[in-house]
Design a protein around this motif. Sequence first.
Motif, mmCIF file in Angstrom:
data_model
loop_
_atom_site.group_PDB
_atom_site.id
_atom_site.type_symbol
_atom_site.label_atom_id
_atom_site.label_comp_id
_atom_site.label_asym_id
_atom_site.label_seq_id
_atom_site.Cartn_x
_atom_site.Cartn_y
_atom_site.Cartn_z
ATOM 1 N N ILE A 153 0.863 -1.184 0.000
ATOM 2 C CA ILE A 153 0.000 0.000 0.000
ATOM 3 C C ILE A 153 0.899 1.233 0.000
ATOM 4 N N TYR B 117 1.683 7.950 1.750
ATOM 5 C CA TYR B 117 1.166 9.246 1.292
ATOM 6 C C TYR B 117 1.710 10.345 2.195
ATOM 7 N N ALA C 253 -8.138 -3.071 3.563
ATOM 8 C CA ALA C 253 -7.972 -2.598 2.183
ATOM 9 C C ALA C 253 -8.327 -3.706 1.188
ATOM 10 N N THR D 107 -1.813 7.059 4.919
ATOM 11 C CA THR D 107 -2.515 6.640 3.694
ATOM 12 C C THR D 107 -3.677 7.598 3.420
ATOM 13 N N CYS E 263 -6.263 8.327 5.247
ATOM 14 C CA CYS E 263 -7.571 7.763 5.591
ATOM 15 C C CYS E 263 -8.037 8.376 6.909
ATOM 16 N N ASP F 250 -12.509 4.985 4.326
ATOM 17 C CA ASP F 250 -11.425 5.392 3.409
ATOM 18 C C ASP F 250 -10.435 4.246 3.186
ATOM 19 N N ILE F 251 -10.254 3.408 4.203
ATOM 20 C CA ILE F 251 -9.314 2.272 4.050
ATOM 21 C C ILE F 251 -9.847 1.292 3.004
ATOM 22 N N ASP G 261 -11.380 1.949 0.470
ATOM 23 C CA ASP G 261 -11.226 2.519 -0.876
ATOM 24 C C ASP G 261 -9.775 2.618 -1.325
ATOM 25 N N LEU G 262 -8.829 2.220 -0.470
ATOM 26 C CA LEU G 262 -7.415 2.309 -0.856
ATOM 27 C C LEU G 262 -7.099 1.370 -2.016
ATOM 28 N N SER G 263 -6.184 1.813 -2.874
ATOM 29 C CA SER G 263 -5.704 0.860 -3.879
ATOM 30 C C SER G 263 -4.471 0.144 -3.310
#
Length: 341
Positions: free
Chosen positions: A29, A32, A272, A314, A316, A321-322, A324-326
């Motif tokens: 992951i 960010y 994720a 990340t 989030c 939001d987690i 939706d992480l790529s």
Amino acid sequence: MRKYRKQEHIENYLRATYQGDPLFKDVFIEHYSMPDFAYDDIDTGMTFMGKDIAFPLMINAITGGTDFAETINRNLAQLAKDFKIPMAVGSQTIAIEDDDAIESFAVVREIIGPQGLVFANINGLLGLEEAKKAVDMIGADALQIHLNPGQELIMEEGDRDFRSIRKNIRDIVQGLDLPVIVKEVGFGMSPKVIQDLYDLGVRTIDLAGFGGTNFFEVENLRYPEEDFSELFNWGNPTALCLLWAREMKKDDLTLVGSGGIRGAEDCLKALALGADICAMSGELLNYLIHGGYDYAAEFLSQLMHKMKILMMLTNCKKIQDIHDLSFSIKGDLKDLYEGRQ
Ligand code: FNR
């Protein structure tokens, strides 16, 4: 016999040395560098089974039925209450057969109180009547049914005939007025089992994959004269189970990511990959047995702090939001996932 076995499971879990790999190391992951909110704004809360919880982690089924198990359950229940997370009790068969064992399970609800989430636990060979007894015993919010053919088959006194499981699950899903969670115990769910459970009406599946507690080893330690070590690598790694489940995920299927969850990074990655919530047994039990309530509480609060750090790194702000992480997959996880014929 059953009481003695419960004790041995805990002791042997602590003696076990084999380290499986749930393959979270093969999930990447991205970091960010420009989070746009404050640490204190991070919200790890969510709703699960209709109740608010503070963090996407549950204490998974471990024990009950003996004085020692009751002490463990008291501590786990206190942790669940203090950290506002769900808890499942261990298999209640022992208390369905023997009233003296009930208190070691009932104490969990007494400590957690009516606001918290408590899950009952039986094996798939029991029917609707037993399911109701297990639920009533602890005023459960949901029922876990565990599938453990691997464990049973290497136990000398274990079950050998699993033909009634589908019927039992269907009867319980239809006849019980509560959510049903079907779980493994550390060997993981395959795509076919996930689909079959869905078709039977199950809407919450706990994948309980390979990579953490290894019941082949835990049981083998009870029979040192036999050597089952060549089976210790058997099972579907948790990260792989999550990818399989994600692929077929229906909107109304809730996934519990468990099996080898040892810390915050595993939790983040499981969420994720598609888990709605994570669950942990072995790692928390380790802390509890080695250092008591305080040590286990410190472990959980560190885990939650580290999770918030990772959420910040990340970007989030909340649990959704987690999801939706790529992410990228590599190594064994990629080979196993993409190589499936
Ligand atoms: C378990 N587990 C378990 N599961 C279940 O459904 N009913 C049970 O009675 C028990 N008993 C039990 C005892 C002990 C000592 C351990 C460590 C575990 C399995 C547990 O809920 C979980 O699915 C697996 O342990 C995998 O998760 P971890 O341990 O890798 O986090």
